[in-house]
Structure formats: C-alpha cells, structure tokens
Design a protein around this motif. Structure first.
Motif, PDB file in Angstrom:
ATOM      1  N   ILE A   1       2.631  31.163  27.997  1.00  0.00           N
ATOM      2  CA  ILE A   1       3.141  32.551  28.337  1.00  0.00           C
ATOM      3  C   ILE A   1       2.287  33.500  28.638  1.00  0.00           C
ATOM      4  CG2 ILE A   1       4.589  34.488  27.681  1.00  0.00           C
ATOM      5  CD1 ILE A   1       6.457  32.275  26.039  1.00  0.00           C
ATOM      6  N   ALA A   2       1.152  33.477  27.906  1.00  0.00           N
ATOM      7  CA  ALA A   2       0.145  34.506  28.103  1.00  0.00           C
ATOM      8  C   ALA A   2      -0.401  34.814  29.354  1.00  0.00           C
ATOM      9  CB  ALA A   2      -1.037  33.946  27.261  1.00  0.00           C
ATOM     10  N   ASN A   3      -0.131  33.928  30.346  1.00  0.00           N
ATOM     11  CA  ASN A   3      -0.514  33.948  31.773  1.00  0.00           C
ATOM     12  C   ASN A   3       0.065  35.340  32.354  1.00  0.00           C
ATOM     13  OD1 ASN A   3       1.886  33.561  34.078  1.00  0.00           O
ATOM     14  ND2 ASN A   3       2.357  32.248  32.480  1.00  0.00           N
ATOM     15  N   TYR A   4       1.389  35.821  31.646  1.00  0.00           N
ATOM     16  CA  TYR A   4       1.611  36.646  32.488  1.00  0.00           C
ATOM     17  C   TYR A   4       1.067  38.278  32.302  1.00  0.00           C
ATOM     18  CZ  TYR A   4       5.713  34.069  33.723  1.00  0.00           C
ATOM     19  OH  TYR A   4       6.656  33.090  34.416  1.00  0.00           O
ATOM     20  N   TYR A   5       0.434  38.242  31.157  1.00  0.00           N
ATOM     21  CA  TYR A   5      -0.394  39.502  30.605  1.00  0.00           C
ATOM     22  C   TYR A   5      -1.380  39.749  31.657  1.00  0.00           C
ATOM     23  CZ  TYR A   5       2.490  38.892  26.603  1.00  0.00           C
ATOM     24  OH  TYR A   5       3.405  38.834  25.688  1.00  0.00           O
ATOM     25  N   PHE A   6      -2.177  38.472  32.090  1.00  0.00           N
ATOM     26  CA  PHE A   6      -3.307  38.729  33.195  1.00  0.00           C
ATOM     27  C   PHE A   6      -2.749  38.947  34.629  1.00  0.00           C
ATOM     28  CE2 PHE A   6      -5.162  36.266  29.721  1.00  0.00           C
ATOM     29  CZ  PHE A   6      -6.442  37.005  29.572  1.00  0.00           C
ATOM     30  N   GLY A   7      -1.495  38.370  34.639  1.00  0.00           N
ATOM     31  CA  GLY A   7      -0.860  38.649  36.194  1.00  0.00           C
ATOM     32  C   GLY A   7      -0.271  39.929  36.128  1.00  0.00           C
ATOM     33  N   ILE A   8       0.008  40.855  35.342  1.00  0.00           N
ATOM     34  CA  ILE A   8       0.154  42.223  35.310  1.00  0.00           C
ATOM     35  C   ILE A   8      -0.930  42.958  35.949  1.00  0.00           C
ATOM     36  CG2 ILE A   8       0.478  44.396  34.077  1.00  0.00           C
ATOM     37  CD1 ILE A   8       2.182  42.698  32.149  1.00  0.00           C
ATOM     38  N   ILE A   9      -2.142  42.643  35.536  1.00  0.00           N
ATOM     39  CA  ILE A   9      -3.439  43.383  35.976  1.00  0.00           C
ATOM     40  C   ILE A   9      -3.727  42.823  37.435  1.00  0.00           C
ATOM     41  CG2 ILE A   9      -6.014  43.624  35.803  1.00  0.00           C
ATOM     42  CD1 ILE A   9      -5.427  43.101  32.545  1.00  0.00           C
ATOM     43  N   GLN A  10      -3.563  41.429  37.609  1.00  0.00           N
ATOM     44  CA  GLN A  10      -4.066  40.974  39.083  1.00  0.00           C
ATOM     45  C   GLN A  10      -2.944  41.303  40.013  1.00  0.00           C
ATOM     46  OE1 GLN A  10      -2.654  38.194  40.776  1.00  0.00           O
ATOM     47  NE2 GLN A  10      -4.196  37.888  42.139  1.00  0.00           N
ATOM     48  N   THR A  11      -1.835  41.301  39.987  1.00  0.00           N
ATOM     49  CA  THR A  11      -0.958  41.741  41.034  1.00  0.00           C
ATOM     50  C   THR A  11      -1.023  42.983  41.326  1.00  0.00           C
ATOM     51  OG1 THR A  11       0.847  42.008  39.376  1.00  0.00           O
ATOM     52  CG2 THR A  11       0.806  39.798  40.471  1.00  0.00           C
ATOM     53  N   GLY A  12      -0.929  44.003  40.249  1.00  0.00           N
ATOM     54  CA  GLY A  12      -1.228  45.489  40.696  1.00  0.00           C
ATOM     55  C   GLY A  12      -2.355  45.832  41.357  1.00  0.00           C
TER      56      GLY A  12
ATOM     57  N   GLN B   1       6.352  39.862  36.486  1.00  0.00           N
ATOM     58  CA  GLN B   1       5.528  39.422  35.298  1.00  0.00           C
ATOM     59  C   GLN B   1       6.327  39.607  33.958  1.00  0.00           C
ATOM     60  OE1 GLN B   1       2.693  37.869  36.048  1.00  0.00           O
ATOM     61  NE2 GLN B   1       3.767  38.139  38.085  1.00  0.00           N
ATOM     62  N   PHE B   2       6.926  40.924  33.977  1.00  0.00           N
ATOM     63  CA  PHE B   2       7.718  41.299  32.537  1.00  0.00           C
ATOM     64  C   PHE B   2       9.022  40.365  32.587  1.00  0.00           C
ATOM     65  CE2 PHE B   2       5.272  44.880  34.183  1.00  0.00           C
ATOM     66  CZ  PHE B   2       4.683  45.153  33.089  1.00  0.00           C
ATOM     67  N   VAL B   3       9.504  39.847  33.688  1.00  0.00           N
ATOM     68  CA  VAL B   3      10.806  39.002  33.517  1.00  0.00           C
ATOM     69  C   VAL B   3      10.255  37.829  33.185  1.00  0.00           C
ATOM     70  CG1 VAL B   3      12.522  37.958  34.848  1.00  0.00           C
ATOM     71  CG2 VAL B   3      12.018  40.398  35.559  1.00  0.00           C
ATOM     72  N   GLY B   4       8.922  37.315  33.546  1.00  0.00           N
ATOM     73  CA  GLY B   4       8.661  35.954  33.234  1.00  0.00           C
ATOM     74  C   GLY B   4       8.425  35.993  31.711  1.00  0.00           C
ATOM     75  N   ILE B   5       7.943  36.840  31.197  1.00  0.00           N
ATOM     76  CA  ILE B   5       7.556  37.253  29.695  1.00  0.00           C
ATOM     77  C   ILE B   5       8.828  36.708  28.830  1.00  0.00           C
ATOM     78  CG2 ILE B   5       6.847  38.530  27.839  1.00  0.00           C
ATOM     79  CD1 ILE B   5       4.834  39.790  29.678  1.00  0.00           C
TER      80      ILE B   5
END
Length: 231
Positions: free
Chosen positions: A54-65, A91-95
């Motif tokens: 699940i931790a992937n989404y926290y990095f995804g928030i930064i990367q996508t923006g 990313q928030f939905v995925g979490i």
C-alpha cells in the motif's frame, strides 16, 4: 513495519542502478531537479506496487502531481490531464481500497489480495480501449496537443491499467508494459523534436518498463500463493 522488510536482492539492485543513472543525468547533463524528484518517487512507487504494498500510493501522490506540471511545459496535455485529474486523486482512493483487502504473513509482511481477469473482463477492456483511444485522440487534436495518437494511447491505456490496479487484477501489468513502451517513444520523440533536458523522464519510463515485467511475474507468484481466482 518497514516497507523494506522483504526486499529481494534484485529489487534493491534495480532501484540502486536507476537511482545512480538519475543522479548522473542530474549532474552531468544539467537535468531538472523536478525531473529528478519525479523519477525517484515514481520508481519507489512502482516497485512497491510490484510488491503489492500500500505504501506505493504515498510516493505516487508526489510523483503524479509533479509529473503533470512537467508534462504541461511540453504541451503533452493528455499526460497532464491523466496525472493531474486522474492519477493524483486516485492515489487516495487506492489507499482506501487496498487497505480493505490485505493479508499478512510473517515472511512478506502485508500484501494486497490479487485477482485474475476473466475472458469477459478482457473483452470489455479491449472494447473500452478502442472507443476511448479514438475519441480522446480527436479531443487532443482539437485543443492543439502534440503527438496526439501516441499521447491518447498512453493516456487511455494508463486509465485502464490504473483501474485494474485499483481492483487488484494481475493483468494490469500487461497493460502497464504497453503504456511504458509507448511513453518511452512519446518522451524520446518529444525531447528530440522540442529539445529540453528532462532526460530523467526517459530513465523513469525505462525503469517502469523493467518493473512492469517484474511486477507481472511477482503478482502471479503472489496470486498462486493466495489461490488467485478469475473475476
């Protein structure tokens, strides 16, 4: 619990090699700092997806923006809308969704529960791509986008792959492989025709391609351990 608990030697080497390449491009070729951050966070994101974390989404928030911001400067409006208006909020939905479907083990820590796509699911997926690809390419053409057919293909395939990812389907990785190949072509063409020094984008998508192949293999293994079923 540390996200690095069960990393294999391949995963550590994979991340180290592409990190060194990114740092070299940043120093030697005067690459942009934002490009470096996008590439590094993106690599952390995808390797954690491949591991079912699940931790992937926290990095995804930064990367996508940040990626949406860079793509805007090159007129890749499909990439901008995909990342800024689709990937980022998801990313928030995925979490939320992944946190409701996890299984714990002493060896691997916490993994997401994975599924396999049925034949009917594949038919709907292919039909959705055909319609979405054509329609979105025409929209991009109307608003003055560049490389609209490749841009449309990467965007629509990315939407499909992201939805399959949210639903935890192993076949998402086959779609991601196509996305990554097309994205390499897109950025290579863009940098050659428009100039610019965001070479980290090419490194990032190349790293994503390697990871997508590994992700498919790893999710199949995880699914077999979980007794994966088609849905």
């Amino acid at each position: 619990m540390s996200v690095f608990k069960d990393w294999t030697l391949f995963e550590k080497c994979w991340l180290a090699v592409f990190t060194v390449i990114n740092l070299y491009l940043f120093v030697a070729l005067d690459d942009t700092f934002l490009g470096l951050i996008v590439s590094l966070t993106g690599m952390m994101c995808v390797v954690l997806v491949a591991k079912g974390k699940i931790a992937n989404y926290y990095f995804g928030i930064i990367q996508t923006g940040l990626y949406a911001y860079i793509a805007y400067g090159y007129g890749l409006y499909g990439e901008v809308m995909l990342n800024g208006l689709f990937y980022f909020p998801l990313q928030f939905v995925g979490i939320y969704l992944w946190s409701r479907h996890t299984v714990k083990s002493d060896a691997r820590g916490e993994d997401v529960v994975v599924h396999s796509l049925s034949k009917a699911g594949w038919m709907w997926t292919i039909a959705g791509f055909a319609v979405g690809f054509t329609a979105y390419a025409l929209i991009l053409q109307e608003i003055g986008g560049r490389n609209v057919w490749v841009d449309s293909a990467t965007t629509v395939l990315s939407v499909i792959a992201q939805l399959l990812m949210l639903k935890r389907f192993t076949e998402q990785w086959l779609v991601w492989i196509m996305v990554n190949v097309l994205s390499i072509v897109l950025w290579l063409t863009t940098l050659m025709t428009q100039g610019g020094n965001d070479f980290a984008m090419l490194v990032m998508w190349s790293a994503f391609l390697v990871n997508s192949v590994y992700g498919y293999i790893n999710w199949r293994r995880i699914g077999n351990q979980q007794g994966m079923e088609a849905a």
